[in-house]
Design an enzyme around this catalytic site. Structure first.
Site, PDB file in Angstrom:
ATOM      1  N   GLU A  40      -4.177   7.581  -4.615  1.00 43.19           N
ATOM      2  CA  GLU A  40      -4.486   6.923  -5.892  1.00 43.19           C
ATOM      3  C   GLU A  40      -5.846   7.374  -6.383  1.00 43.19           C
ATOM      4  O   GLU A  40      -6.725   7.604  -5.553  1.00 43.19           O
ATOM      5  CB  GLU A  40      -4.480   5.397  -5.709  1.00 43.19           C
ATOM      6  CG  GLU A  40      -3.104   4.868  -5.305  1.00 43.19           C
ATOM      7  CD  GLU A  40      -3.072   3.351  -5.106  1.00 43.19           C
ATOM      8  OE1 GLU A  40      -4.057   2.682  -5.466  1.00 43.19           O
ATOM      9  OE2 GLU A  40      -2.058   2.853  -4.605  1.00 43.19           O
ATOM     10  N   ARG A  78       0.867  -1.178   0.000  1.00 45.70           N
ATOM     11  CA  ARG A  78       0.000   0.000   0.000  1.00 45.70           C
ATOM     12  C   ARG A  78       0.900   1.222   0.000  1.00 45.70           C
ATOM     13  O   ARG A  78       1.951   1.238   0.673  1.00 45.70           O
ATOM     14  CB  ARG A  78      -0.890   0.026   1.248  1.00 45.70           C
ATOM     15  CG  ARG A  78      -2.051  -0.964   1.232  1.00 45.70           C
ATOM     16  CD  ARG A  78      -3.097  -0.633   0.171  1.00 45.70           C
ATOM     17  NE  ARG A  78      -4.237  -1.529   0.178  1.00 45.70           N
ATOM     18  CZ  ARG A  78      -4.385  -2.574  -0.627  1.00 45.70           C
ATOM     19  NH1 ARG A  78      -3.454  -2.878  -1.523  1.00 45.70           N
ATOM     20  NH2 ARG A  78      -5.479  -3.317  -0.579  1.00 45.70           N
ATOM     21  N   HIS A 128      -1.473   0.393  -9.886  1.00 46.42           N
ATOM     22  CA  HIS A 128      -2.080  -0.563  -8.942  1.00 46.42           C
ATOM     23  C   HIS A 128      -2.707  -1.752  -9.683  1.00 46.42           C
ATOM     24  O   HIS A 128      -3.930  -1.922  -9.704  1.00 46.42           O
ATOM     25  CB  HIS A 128      -3.116   0.130  -8.050  1.00 46.42           C
ATOM     26  CG  HIS A 128      -3.414  -0.634  -6.799  1.00 46.42           C
ATOM     27  ND1 HIS A 128      -3.771  -0.041  -5.617  1.00 46.42           N
ATOM     28  CD2 HIS A 128      -3.399  -1.963  -6.535  1.00 46.42           C
ATOM     29  CE1 HIS A 128      -3.976  -0.957  -4.693  1.00 46.42           C
ATOM     30  NE2 HIS A 128      -3.745  -2.148  -5.239  1.00 46.42           N
TER      31      HIS A 128
HETATM   32  C1  8YV Z   1      -6.856  -4.243  -5.781  1.00 42.44           C
HETATM   33  C2  8YV Z   1      -5.451  -5.149  -3.918  1.00 42.44           C
HETATM   34  O1  8YV Z   1      -6.603  -3.096  -5.124  1.00 42.44           O
HETATM   35  O2  8YV Z   1      -6.549  -7.082  -3.207  1.00 42.44           O
HETATM   36  C3  8YV Z   1      -5.971  -6.066  -2.873  1.00 42.44           C
HETATM   37  O3  8YV Z   1      -5.803  -5.778  -1.682  1.00 42.44           O
HETATM   38  O4  8YV Z   1      -4.703  -4.280  -3.628  1.00 42.44           O
HETATM   39  C4  8YV Z   1      -5.844  -5.303  -5.351  1.00 42.44           C
HETATM   40  O5  8YV Z   1      -6.178  -6.542  -5.652  1.00 42.44           O
HETATM   41  C5  8YV Z   1      -8.263  -4.428  -5.411  1.00 42.44           C
HETATM   42  O6  8YV Z   1      -8.693  -5.660  -5.582  1.00 42.44           O
HETATM   43  C6  8YV Z   1      -9.108  -3.386  -6.153  1.00 42.44           C
HETATM   44  O7  8YV Z   1      -9.839  -3.915  -7.147  1.00 42.44           O
END
Ligand code: 8YV
Length: 324
Positions: free
Chosen positions: A266, A237, A284
């Site tokens: 973001e 993150r 991301h």
């Molecule tokens: C995507 C993620 O941000 O699963 C998570 O924690 O960071 C990513 O897979 C999320 O799924 C947004 O669609």
């Protein structure tokens, strides 16, 4: 009477159709005006929410009087105010496991791209700059045999470490809350304090969840501990890294480079990072493959359905609220 499910991010028409078999389904539609207004209007009727990428807590959910479960299509759940969920007895589910390998692939893509300057030299070639054979100023740095430091050896961290160890003959260091003796045996991984790991690693890969403890885990002091030849990879993150401190370290050559998939804010629309040839910036996409996003949606669907039909969902983040 059917319970009501409200989507809080885009869900595929196929998902909406599946949900409709058991529930009334509300999916905010951009053609019908403001998405937030549609979401807020529907909230008092919702028994279940499904989606990803939205902050949900006391402020956003106070009108959701009937809410029983939030099914997140993500493994990370730092955007949900868990204390409030527990207070209200609202279940939270996530989608672990199914994205482990894809996310580890992406971490390695960032690592390779940063080390061998793949994205930078692709842009250079396409800009018509390749007039004669490349010189030392375009050389990268080796990956194979270099030391890989994993900060946060959970499932994704271990999958990245396996790629490094078995695929690239990399010695593996790791830091975190607990020793992982089975991984130490499997790939000779060695436990280090964070400071030691930073000082010894050629590649530092951040795979910790975001919490009060991990916010700005990597700032000026930690970047200064890293080798000036080292590369930082962040797929966890954004706020785990103090971004202005990282930008300064990249500008000043405190470290060689960074491969980033996540940011403090973001989407990242504008940033000094865009001016830095030693930063690879992805939007991301750790889990963003067709196969994995489908698997995550399937898992989130199953969790939501179980919870609303009175069965214990497979991936219950806060089991203390389970009343079964
Ligand atoms: C995507 C993620 O941000 O699963 C998570 O924690 O960071 C990513 O897979 C999320 O799924 C947004 O669609």
């Amino acid at each position: 009477m059917k319970k009501t499910v409200l989507a809080f991010s885009r869900v595929s028409p196929e998902m909406a159709e599946r949900l409709q078999q058991d529930f009334n389904v509300i999916v905010p539609n951009p053609k019908l005006g403001d998405m937030n207004a549609q979401f807020n209007d529907a909230l008092p009727h919702a028994h279940g929410l499904i989606g990803a990428g939205r902050t949900l807590g006391r402020e956003q959910l106070h009108s959701a009087a009937k809410l029983e479960v939030v099914s997140s299509i993500s493994v990370g759940y730092d955007n949900y105010e868990l204390g409030y969920f527990n207070e209200r007895g609202i279940m939270l589910t996530n989608t672990p496991d199914v994205l482990t390998e894809s996310t580890a692939d992406l971490a390695f893509a960032l690592l390779m791209s940063s080390a061998r300057r793949v994205a930078e030299l692709d842009a250079w070639t396409k800009a018509g700059q390749w007039k004669r054979t490349v010189e030392a100023s375009h050389f990268g740095t080796d990956v194979h045999g270099k030391t890989l430091g994993i900060v946060g050896m959970g499932n994704i961290g271990a999958a990245i470490a396996r790629r490094g160890h078995f695929g690239f003959n990399m010695p593996i260091l790791y830091s975190g809350n607990s020793r992982k003796t089975s991984l130490e045996q499997e790939m000779g991984a060695q436990y280090r304090s964070l400071d030691q790991l930073l000082a010894e690693s050629d590649f530092v890969c951040l795979v910790v969840p975001l919490s009060e403890k991990t916010k700005h885990l990597i700032s000026t002091r930690e970047l200064a501990l890293m080798k000036s030849s080292a590369i930082l990879i962040n797929i966890s993150r954004g706020p785990v890294v103090d971004e202005p401190a990282l930008i300064e370290a990249l500008q000043q050559g405190t470290i060689r480079g960074a491969g980033l998939d996540v940011y403090e804010k973001e989407p990242l629309a504008e940033s000094p990072l865009f001016q830095l040839s030693n930063a690879v910036t992805l939007p991301h996409i750790g889990s963003a493959t067709h196969e994995t996003r489908q698997a995550m949606a399937d898992r989130a669907y199953a969790n939501l359905r179980s919870a609303l039909l009175g069965e214990r969902p497979q991936d219950l983040v806060n089991p203390q609220v389970w009343k079964g």
